[in-house]
Design an enzyme around this catalytic site. Structure first.
Site, PDB file in Angstrom:
ATOM      1  N   GLU A   4       0.831  -1.201   0.000  1.00 36.57           N
ATOM      2  CA  GLU A   4       0.000   0.000   0.000  1.00 36.57           C
ATOM      3  C   GLU A   4       0.869   1.256   0.000  1.00 36.57           C
ATOM      4  O   GLU A   4       1.995   1.250   0.471  1.00 36.57           O
ATOM      5  CB  GLU A   4      -0.902   0.011   1.238  1.00 36.57           C
ATOM      6  N   CYS A  54       3.394   8.613   1.118  1.00 37.17           N
ATOM      7  CA  CYS A  54       3.952   7.702   2.117  1.00 37.17           C
ATOM      8  C   CYS A  54       4.076   6.347   1.437  1.00 37.17           C
ATOM      9  O   CYS A  54       3.077   5.768   1.009  1.00 37.17           O
ATOM     10  CB  CYS A  54       3.010   7.637   3.319  1.00 37.17           C
ATOM     11  N   CYS A  85       6.630  -6.926   7.154  1.00 31.05           N
ATOM     12  CA  CYS A  85       7.752  -6.413   7.946  1.00 31.05           C
ATOM     13  C   CYS A  85       8.133  -7.464   8.976  1.00 31.05           C
ATOM     14  O   CYS A  85       7.268  -8.133   9.539  1.00 31.05           O
ATOM     15  CB  CYS A  85       7.349  -5.122   8.651  1.00 31.05           C
ATOM     16  N   CYS A 139       6.611  -5.042  15.602  1.00 31.93           N
ATOM     17  CA  CYS A 139       6.141  -4.095  16.620  1.00 31.93           C
ATOM     18  C   CYS A 139       4.669  -4.426  16.894  1.00 31.93           C
ATOM     19  O   CYS A 139       3.871  -4.560  15.970  1.00 31.93           O
ATOM     20  CB  CYS A 139       6.294  -2.654  16.140  1.00 31.93           C
ATOM     21  N   CYS A 189       1.632  -2.296  15.414  1.00 31.11           N
ATOM     22  CA  CYS A 189       1.668  -1.930  13.998  1.00 31.11           C
ATOM     23  C   CYS A 189       1.060  -3.043  13.142  1.00 31.11           C
ATOM     24  O   CYS A 189       1.426  -4.213  13.275  1.00 31.11           O
ATOM     25  CB  CYS A 189       3.112  -1.673  13.580  1.00 31.11           C
ATOM     26  N   CYS A 206      -0.571   5.979  10.138  1.00 29.96           N
ATOM     27  CA  CYS A 206       0.686   5.315  10.501  1.00 29.96           C
ATOM     28  C   CYS A 206       0.386   3.952  11.100  1.00 29.96           C
ATOM     29  O   CYS A 206      -0.456   3.839  11.982  1.00 29.96           O
ATOM     30  CB  CYS A 206       1.416   6.103  11.574  1.00 29.96           C
TER      31      CYS A 206
END
Ligand code: SAH
Length: 362
Positions: A96, A110, A117, A121, A124, A349
């Protein structure tokens, strides 16, 4: 070979393109011509390169595709200022990218550096989905090109590497993508200034040290989120590998070496990291990080937590937010309390995860 297996023209550096063209006996000025079509006019088909001889266009089409990203969904926030694209890559993986428009003539893309990933975290959405693969430089660049194409005359002003993935875990391709995007317009490039680009890292210390050696004026943001090792290791697991004293030291060395301001990112989570003790510990870390007596080159960016499916925490209320801010304020630490954006389309975010439920409103 299927078109999925072909290289994209966005996968090539200018030198690689020059080499290919030389092999075909083409003059050197064709490189700049082709790059202008790719990086300034954002064409979708080789046949639109009208100043190239027909045979060269045929050769290009035989050996390359123009792009590897297929947009499969576009969403726009209710306030209209945020748009999110979901792209599919030839191997079926998805990433995305987000466009944020601000009144003051700022239009920021962004973009993602990895599919998924590995940093995990807890708060996230990308971290919750795990790691699939690195993006190629061309696949990173193309996200910007898609967004720039949509904007047309009202040009893109900023780029942030804050989408899916950890940029320093895909160091080489990320740097290559930056080189390509900052190639001056006079050389046929996209021509965005390095100072308009920000890269955000979870805090990979070797990456920060390597980045300090780059002759680039890119902005660096470090995702801190907690000011004690005990808490940070819980929410940002890579902290067990690169604990706070190493991270703040690397950041300090980076500032000393580059003389550039760094941002510490902090997603405010109620009763997790929004306490006054954490705020005070953060003040200490900022002081330890800043190498200058005459100026504070460490800025704190506070982001009220955006909701994600796999994490139960939530953003603190205004009273708690202001209490946290006032500790920083009294200590003279420069900070920004960010406004959340694009939450209704999960474009904020840490909310990017290439959802499989599609919603297309455009
Ligand atoms: N891997 C990089 C860049 C991606 S995330 C990094 O860690 O910095 C960009 C920023 O959004 C990071 O500061 C990240 O910690 C933050 N973030 C992640 N999830 C979030 C959430 N749910 N709410 C608010 N910010 C979040």
């Amino acid at each position: 070979m299927t078109s999925a297996g072909l290289l994209s023209l966005y996968d090539l550096t200018q030198a690689q393109l020059a080499e290919q063209l030389a092999q075909w006996g083409e003059p050197a000025f064709r490189v700049k011509q082709i790059w202008r079509w790719l990086y300034q006019r954002f064409i979708a088909d080789v046949d639109e390169m009208t100043d190239l001889p027909r045979e060269l266009r045929a050769r290009l089409k035989e050996h390359f595709v123009i792009g590897r990203l297929q947009p499969v969904a576009v969403q726009r926030s209710r306030d209209r200022w945020t748009r999110k694209w979901l792209f599919r890559l030839p191997d079926g993986s998805e990433v995305e990218a987000v466009l944020m428009e601000y009144d003051g003539n700022r239009r920021t893309a962004c973009i993602s550096s990895q599919v998924g990933c590995a940093m995990a975290c807890s708060f996230c959405a990308t971290g919750q989905m795990g790691f699939m693969r690195n993006l190629r430089a061309g696949e990173i660049v193309e996200q910007v090109i898609w967004i720039a194409r949509t904007l047309g005359q009202s040009r893109l002003t900023n780029i942030v590497y804050m989408g899916m993935g950890e940029p320093f875990a895909n160091y080489q391709s990320v740097m290559e993508s930056i080189k390509r995007l900052t190639t001056p317009a006079s050389e046929g490039g996209f021509g965005i200034g390095a100072r308009k680009i920000t890269l955000s890292t979870v805090g990979l210390v070797p990456g920060i040290r390597r980045f300090a050696e780059e002759p680039l004026q890119i902005n660096l943001a470090v995702s801190l989120h907690a000011a004690t090792d005990e808490l940070r290791s819980q929410i940002v697991p890579i902290n067990t590998r690169y604990p706070l004293h190493e991270l703040t030291k690397a950041t300090r060395d980076y500032i000393r070496k580059t003389n550039r301001r760094v941002s510490y990112e902090w997603a405010l989570i109620e009763r997790v990291n929004d306490t006054l003790e954490q705020a005070r510990a953060l003040v200490e870390l900022v002081r330890q990080t800043n190498p200058r007596d005459d100026a504070n080159l460490v800025h704190v960016n506070l982001i009220p937590l955006n909701p994600t499916q796999g994490y139960a925490g939530h953003a603190p209320n205004l009273k708690r937010r202001y209490a946290f801010c006032s500790v920083l304020e009294r200590a003279g630490i420069p900070f920004t309390l960010r406004v959340r954006r694009g939450i209704d389309i999960a474009a904020g975010c840490g909310q990017l995860k290439a959802e499989t439920t599609r919603c297309t409103d455009e």
